[in-house]
Write an enzyme that holds these catalytic residues in place. Structure first.
Site, PDB file in Angstrom:
ATOM      1  N   ARG A  71      -2.204  -1.100   5.316  1.00 46.80           N
ATOM      2  CA  ARG A  71      -3.317  -1.686   4.572  1.00 46.80           C
ATOM      3  C   ARG A  71      -2.897  -3.000   3.927  1.00 46.80           C
ATOM      4  NH1 ARG A  71      -5.060   3.318   0.864  1.00 46.80           N
ATOM      5  NH2 ARG A  71      -2.834   3.769   1.061  1.00 46.80           N
ATOM      6  N   CYS A  77       0.863  -1.197   0.000  1.00 50.12           N
ATOM      7  CA  CYS A  77       0.000   0.000   0.000  1.00 50.12           C
ATOM      8  C   CYS A  77       0.888   1.233   0.000  1.00 50.12           C
ATOM      9  CB  CYS A  77      -0.963  -0.040   1.181  1.00 50.12           C
ATOM     10  SG  CYS A  77      -0.165  -0.253   2.789  1.00 50.12           S
TER      11      CYS A  77
END
Length: 280
Positions: free
Chosen positions: A243, A238
């Protein structure tokens, strides 16, 4: 939750409530918004502040093995403690913490499915009391490089036809329309776009509206539709890895993929380095 490959890694609100006084269980709150803990937290939970507790103050890296041992010892965690992680925003940072704890070999890890939102929706009380625990002598394992990817490795493996790169950022970041997420300019890069060949499967598509994880069938379809199966070698990324760790959790813990690494250098690193190949 028995539909998942490892259903034991998820617990619900009732399980947590039943174990609030269990000395073998330690609750850890890991939030994107680090001020939430002071507003109120699950009774007995300690706070993991990502800006302070697990960052190397000099290099762009996590605390080392000794630093991790000191942190868990301070929280009264032993090697056989059941650690339950939870947080805000669909357990975004709780999953990041899960990955980091696995990096140093902690065995018994769980996530409160739905995180803070689940506790609140169930009408459970928060506490503002900051608990203290008797110090332990935690012993971590050496860093597990099998679940972490580095830029030079990814660059070499781009030629591997079995590699599947999963860009879990928003479509705007992936396409190059956005240089960084709104309100996160410090995690931007010099260039926008994505790593060549990467498929875009935004991390948040793995969660229901209430913050709990989607069913195994729904999750499996998200990846199969992009040509990603358990037989592949997978690298998630990410901006800084948080994430990416959420999607790593889905792939390894809920779907049972066995060869998944999180590239925590991610786009903040890749998009700023000279001659790193980029697609838009």
């Amino acid at each position: 939750m028995s539909e998942y490959a490892h259903p034991e890694v998820l617990v619900d609100v009732n399980w947590v409530e039943d174990h609030l006084q269990d000395p073998r269980v330690r609750l850890i709150e890991a939030d994107e918004d680090v001020l939430l803990y002071e507003i109120g937290h699950v009774p007995g939970a300690v706070k993991l502040d990502w800006n302070v507790d697990v960052q190397n103050p000099l290099s762009r890296d996590f605390v080392d093995k000794e630093g991790f041992e000191q942190l868990l010892s301070r929280w009264g965690i032993s090697n056989d403690t059941t650690v339950v992680l939870y947080g805000d925003k669909n357990n975004w940072y709780a999953a990041y913490a899960f990955w980091l704890f696995k990096l140093y070999g902690h065995e018994d890890l769980r996530i409160l499915n739905g995180g803070r939102a689940a506790w609140e929706h169930a009408g459970k009380a928060y506490s503002k009391e900051v608990p203290t625990y008797e110090r332990t002598h935690y012993q971590a394992q050496e860093e597990n490089d099998q679940i972490r990817a580095f830029r030079d490795q990814v660059l070499v493996e781009l030629k591997d036809s079995d590699l599947r790169l999963v860009d879990v950022r928003s479509p705007g970041e992936y396409s190059g329309e956005l240089l960084h997420m709104p309100n996160y300019p410090q995690e931007g890069a010099q260039r926008a776009g994505h790593i060549p060949g990467a498929k875009n499967i935004p991390w948040a598509t793995g969660a229901r509206e209430d913050g709990t994880f989607k069913s195994a069938d729904e999750l499996r379809k998200l990846y199969e539709d992009k040509g990603i199966t358990p037989e592949n070698k997978v690298v998630t990324y990410c901006r800084i890895g948080e994430r990416g760790a959420y999607s790593w959790f889905i792939l390894t813990q809920l779907l049972g993929f066995t060869d998944v690494r999180n590239y925590d250098g991610s786009w903040t690193e890749w998009g700023s380095l000279v001659r790193s190949p980029i697609e838009r």
